[in-house]
Design a protein around this motif. Structure first.
Motif, PDB file in Angstrom:
ATOM      1  N   HIS A 155      18.486  69.825 -42.673  1.00  0.00           N
ATOM      2  CA  HIS A 155      17.437  70.756 -43.130  1.00  0.00           C
ATOM      3  C   HIS A 155      17.673  72.152 -42.561  1.00  0.00           C
ATOM      4  N   ASP A 207      18.990  72.741 -34.689  1.00  0.00           N
ATOM      5  CA  ASP A 207      18.166  71.655 -35.218  1.00  0.00           C
ATOM      6  C   ASP A 207      18.034  71.825 -36.732  1.00  0.00           C
ATOM      7  N   GLY A 208      18.821  71.071 -37.472  1.00  0.00           N
ATOM      8  CA  GLY A 208      18.826  71.158 -38.932  1.00  0.00           C
ATOM      9  C   GLY A 208      20.090  71.805 -39.470  1.00  0.00           C
ATOM     10  N   GLU A 236      11.402  69.731 -43.251  1.00  0.00           N
ATOM     11  CA  GLU A 236      11.618  68.592 -42.345  1.00  0.00           C
ATOM     12  C   GLU A 236      10.682  68.662 -41.149  1.00  0.00           C
ATOM     13  N   GLU A 237      10.443  69.888 -40.656  1.00  0.00           N
ATOM     14  CA  GLU A 237       9.654  70.010 -39.431  1.00  0.00           C
ATOM     15  C   GLU A 237       8.161  69.848 -39.666  1.00  0.00           C
ATOM     16  N   HIS A 295      23.394  65.965 -36.276  1.00  0.00           N
ATOM     17  CA  HIS A 295      22.256  66.675 -35.686  1.00  0.00           C
ATOM     18  C   HIS A 295      22.532  66.991 -34.229  1.00  0.00           C
ATOM     19  N   HIS A 316      13.512  62.521 -38.045  1.00  0.00           N
ATOM     20  CA  HIS A 316      14.558  63.086 -38.911  1.00  0.00           C
ATOM     21  C   HIS A 316      14.391  62.564 -40.327  1.00  0.00           C
TER      22      HIS A 316
HETATM   23 MN    MN Z   1      16.030  68.316 -37.212  1.00  0.00          MN
END
Ligand code: MN
Ligand code: HGY
Ligand code: MN
Length: 406
Positions: free
Chosen positions: A87, A98-99, A132-133, A193, A354
């Motif tokens: 993401h 992160d993503g 996603e978050e 990730h 995730h």
């Molecule tokens: Mn993530």
């Protein structure tokens, strides 16, 4: 063997070059963190970049009816595809990796395979999942939940951001919801990730294979009382929801510690939010996670009971609304075992959620984690070295080759 980082060389240079293309997008110069909320300008810029990268590689891009992007390498009719990706969206002032690492890494893994002359028997698809978050609309893994039918499309359509904009309006259409036809075209999903803890630092390894995701969820606690004057209202006469809120935060911390679980209240909203007024309402969002579902349930019930008891003493009222829930995810043991042998990598469970966790209930799914020297995530301090990111790309390329060619 993947016990060492990738040495300086072409792959690191390719990683640095591609990574630099997106490094400035949505970066806040004050905090150094990222503001890349789903379907806002920054994330849309990254979605445009995704299309350019796919075009440059001759990979046709499909946007599903839920806002997720898929770039196809290979004939879509040549059998069930191997899906990878992650993401672009971030938490407020989140880290760089992160993503996006899972998307940049996926395009680079495709390049690695092509450069090595690998001709997969089945398509390889790079995905960018939306929201996603849950930082904008409140429900994490919204895109993958919609695709898999784990959330009702009407409920998702009506989720609102803090400015009152609905997910449907941000997307430009009512989300389509479950798409079993699209989902049925994928044989497996592998998400690369950044690790969100320090286990790989301790293990002295650049890459790990995930074993499980803790059950977790989000609960909104609305505390209401009586707004009044800070100077004239006697202490004994107050019905102050801030007190009930504060007690609840402490209770959540204590109950989590007692159970070896995790509880966090990282978001709060206060009305009227004035220094010289007793609040009329305080809303706090509880994020709770535990190794077992029973422990998680016990934790949330204990927090709720303590908050309710305290509300009675404060003369306030409390409602608790579940906003999202993710059950225990045990990644496909056969697939994880295969990857561990292939990569000679350690195995790690995680407390982080995730899209892979959502997809795991529908198709064989695995995750690869890249070492994070600070162990910090959801913060500008999140980190990964270029060498370890390149090691993650190399590992992902081997996994994709294994899954798409055998
Ligand atoms: Mn993530
Ligand atoms: O909140 C989480 O676990 C995540 O990183 N999406
Ligand atoms: Mn995250």
């Amino acid at each position: 063997m993947l016990t060492h980082s990738v040495e300086e060389g072409p792959l690191i240079n390719r990683f640095r070059k591609l990574w630099a293309e997106i490094a400035g997008v949505g970066r806040d110069s004050g905090s150094g963190g990222y503001l890349r909320y789903a379907l806002t300008e920054a994330e849309r810029t990254l979605r445009g970049w995704f299309r350019e990268q796919a075009d440059a590689r001759g990979m046709p891009v499909q946007q599903d009816g839920n806002g997720n992007l898929f770039a196809w390498w290979g004939d879509p009719d040549a059998g069930e595809a191997v899906l990878t990706g992650s993401h672009f969206d971030s938490v407020p002032h989140g880290g760089a990796y992160d993503g996006p690492l899972g998307i940049v890494g996926a395009f680079l893994a495709v390049d690695e395979l092509r450069a090595a002359g690998v001709a997969p028997d089945r398509p390889i698809v790079v995905a960018a999942f939306v929201e996603e978050e849950g930082a904008r609309f409140g429900v994490p893994c919204l895109g993958s939940r919609l695709l898999t039918g784990e959330i009702d499309a009407d409920r998702a359509a009506g989720l609102r951001d803090r400015a009152g904009v609905s997910f449907a309006d941000a997307l430009g259409a009512r989300p389509a919801g479950a798409d079993p036809t699209l989902l049925g075209r994928f044989a497996a999903f592998v998400e690369l990730h950044v690790e969100q803890g320090r286990a790989l630092v301790d293990a002295d390894a650049p890459v790990a294979v995930a074993s499980a995701i803790w059950p977790h969820g989000r609960w909104r606690f609305d505390f209401t009382g009586e707004g009044n004057h800070a100077g004239t209202t006697r202490m004994a006469d107050r019905r102050d929801p801030m007190l009930t809120y504060a007690f609840t935060v402490l209770a959540a911390n204590k109950e989590a510690r007692l159970r070896d679980a995790h509880a966090t209240v990282g978001r709060v909203s206060v009305e009227p939010n004035a220094t010289n007024a007793i609040p009329s309402r305080v809303t706090g969002w509880l994020d709770a996670r535990a190794a077992e579902a029973e422990t998680l349930h016990g934790l949330v019930e204990a927090v709720r009971a303590k908050a309710t008891e305290r509300a009675g003493r404060d003369g306030t009222a409390l409602t608790c609304t579940p906003e999202s829930a993710t059950p225990l995810v045990a990644f496909d043991g056969g697939l994880a075992g295969r990857l561990v042998t292939l990569l000679d990598a350690p195995v790690l469970p995680t407390g982080a959620g995730h899209d892979a966790g959502v997809l795991a209930a529908h198709l064989p799914t695995a995750m690869l984690f890249v070492r994070n020297p600070t162990g910090v995530s959801h913060s500008p301090a999140e980190s990964a070295t270029d060498a370890d990111c390149a090691a993650g790309v190399a590992a992902l390329a081997r996994v994709l080759e294994e899954l798409a060619c055998h």
